[in-house]
Design a protein around this motif. Structure first.
Motif, mmCIF file in Angstrom:
data_model
loop_
_atom_site.group_PDB
_atom_site.id
_atom_site.type_symbol
_atom_site.label_atom_id
_atom_site.label_comp_id
_atom_site.label_asym_id
_atom_site.label_seq_id
_atom_site.Cartn_x
_atom_site.Cartn_y
_atom_site.Cartn_z
ATOM 1 N N VAL A 33 -2.065 -6.771 11.329
ATOM 2 C CA VAL A 33 -2.108 -6.539 9.401
ATOM 3 C C VAL A 33 -1.250 -4.718 9.478
ATOM 4 O O VAL A 33 -2.526 -4.304 9.902
ATOM 5 C CB VAL A 33 -3.892 -6.932 9.021
ATOM 6 N N ASP A 34 -0.933 -4.695 9.089
ATOM 7 C CA ASP A 34 -0.014 -4.052 8.722
ATOM 8 C C ASP A 34 0.624 -3.177 7.460
ATOM 9 O O ASP A 34 0.783 -4.328 6.744
ATOM 10 C CB ASP A 34 1.261 -3.368 9.590
ATOM 11 N N ILE A 35 -0.045 -1.941 7.429
ATOM 12 C CA ILE A 35 0.331 -1.953 5.925
ATOM 13 C C ILE A 35 1.704 -0.582 6.087
ATOM 14 O O ILE A 35 2.259 -0.520 6.922
ATOM 15 C CB ILE A 35 -0.634 -0.966 5.385
ATOM 16 N N ASP A 70 -9.886 -2.263 -8.331
ATOM 17 C CA ASP A 70 -9.024 -0.885 -8.007
ATOM 18 C C ASP A 70 -8.884 -0.580 -7.208
ATOM 19 O O ASP A 70 -8.325 0.231 -6.545
ATOM 20 C CB ASP A 70 -9.907 -0.203 -8.906
ATOM 21 N N SER A 71 -9.637 -0.908 -5.814
ATOM 22 C CA SER A 71 -10.101 -0.184 -4.250
ATOM 23 C C SER A 71 -9.864 -1.551 -3.393
ATOM 24 O O SER A 71 -9.125 -1.173 -1.919
ATOM 25 C CB SER A 71 -10.907 0.046 -3.675
ATOM 26 N N GLU A 72 -9.355 -3.409 -3.724
ATOM 27 C CA GLU A 72 -9.385 -3.928 -2.540
ATOM 28 C C GLU A 72 -8.452 -4.775 -3.300
ATOM 29 O O GLU A 72 -8.764 -5.596 -4.212
ATOM 30 C CB GLU A 72 -11.148 -4.299 -2.793
ATOM 31 N N GLU A 111 -8.406 5.328 -0.856
ATOM 32 C CA GLU A 111 -8.312 4.450 0.179
ATOM 33 C C GLU A 111 -8.604 3.403 -0.728
ATOM 34 O O GLU A 111 -9.693 2.784 -2.018
ATOM 35 C CB GLU A 111 -9.095 4.595 0.580
ATOM 36 N N TYR A 112 -7.326 2.128 -0.135
ATOM 37 C CA TYR A 112 -7.274 0.940 -0.798
ATOM 38 C C TYR A 112 -8.010 0.272 0.732
ATOM 39 O O TYR A 112 -7.252 0.510 2.339
ATOM 40 C CB TYR A 112 -6.169 0.870 -0.732
ATOM 41 N N THR A 113 -8.700 -0.956 0.902
ATOM 42 C CA THR A 113 -8.713 -2.119 1.637
ATOM 43 C C THR A 113 -8.142 -2.954 1.386
ATOM 44 O O THR A 113 -7.649 -4.173 0.201
ATOM 45 C CB THR A 113 -10.265 -2.665 1.666
ATOM 46 N N VAL A 114 -6.840 -3.394 2.343
ATOM 47 C CA VAL A 114 -6.221 -5.095 1.941
ATOM 48 C C VAL A 114 -7.921 -6.062 3.629
ATOM 49 O O VAL A 114 -7.796 -5.894 4.733
ATOM 50 C CB VAL A 114 -5.713 -4.271 2.741
ATOM 51 N N ILE A 115 -7.422 -7.227 2.704
ATOM 52 C CA ILE A 115 -8.593 -8.048 3.396
ATOM 53 C C ILE A 115 -7.600 -9.740 3.561
ATOM 54 O O ILE A 115 -7.571 -10.135 2.596
ATOM 55 C CB ILE A 115 -10.036 -8.541 2.761
ATOM 56 N N VAL A 116 -7.184 -10.257 5.009
ATOM 57 C CA VAL A 116 -6.555 -10.863 4.989
ATOM 58 C C VAL A 116 -7.096 -11.878 6.201
ATOM 59 O O VAL A 116 -7.454 -11.719 7.268
ATOM 60 C CB VAL A 116 -5.122 -10.889 5.455
ATOM 61 N N ARG A 120 -10.364 -7.076 8.026
ATOM 62 C CA ARG A 120 -9.359 -5.922 6.973
ATOM 63 C C ARG A 120 -9.422 -4.953 7.564
ATOM 64 O O ARG A 120 -9.550 -3.925 9.098
ATOM 65 C CB ARG A 120 -11.350 -5.322 6.504
ATOM 66 N N THR A 121 -8.140 -3.806 6.720
ATOM 67 C CA THR A 121 -7.550 -2.423 7.128
ATOM 68 C C THR A 121 -7.544 -2.091 6.306
ATOM 69 O O THR A 121 -7.970 -2.510 4.935
ATOM 70 C CB THR A 121 -6.409 -2.821 8.131
#
Length: 126
Positions: A33-35, A70-72, A111-116, A120-121
């Motif tokens: 997972v890349d942003i 808001d952050s995830e 800071e934001y969290t992305v969960i796939v 998590r990233t």
């Protein structure tokens, strides 16, 4: 020894010859997972997801943004697989790349969290 191989066709069923098998949708394994930050004003963000296709019968199904707070951000990536233990599949591991646009509505410095699929990233918005 003779091995039969069945793959999934566009209708969502599998088969070789005249046989067809039902399929099911399963969560895909996540390899990476890349942003991605796109240079624009304001910056736009995307998630580049490399998901696994764990056999020759696995087919990428879809991705969907399941929730966003808001952050995830939670994303689900799925594959379509045979729904029968009788289907013999080749043991070839493949991958699929998806790009999920997240837009530009992020607060700079937050800071934001992305969960796939549980992976998590995090990233800090510019």
């Amino acid at each position: 020894m003779v091995a039969a191989v069945a793959c999934i066709d566009d209708s969502g069923s599998t088969g070789s010859g005249g046989d067809t098998y039902p399929t099911k949708v399963v969560d895909a394994p996540i390899d990476r997972v890349d942003i991605q930050v796109r240079e624009s004003a304001p910056p736009q963000y995307a998630v580049v997801i490399t998901s696994g296709l764990p056999s020759g019968c696995a087919r990428f199904e879809a991705w969907e943004v399941v929730s966003r707070t808001d952050s995830e951000i939670t994303i689900r990536v799925t594959n379509r697989m045979p729904d029968s233990d009788e289907v013999v599949c080749t043991m070839i591991y493949g991958t699929h790349e998806s790009v999920v646009d997240l837009g530009s509505d992020f607060v700079s410095g937050r800071e934001y969290t992305v969960i796939v699929n549980g992976e998590r990233t995090t990233f800090t918005a510019q």
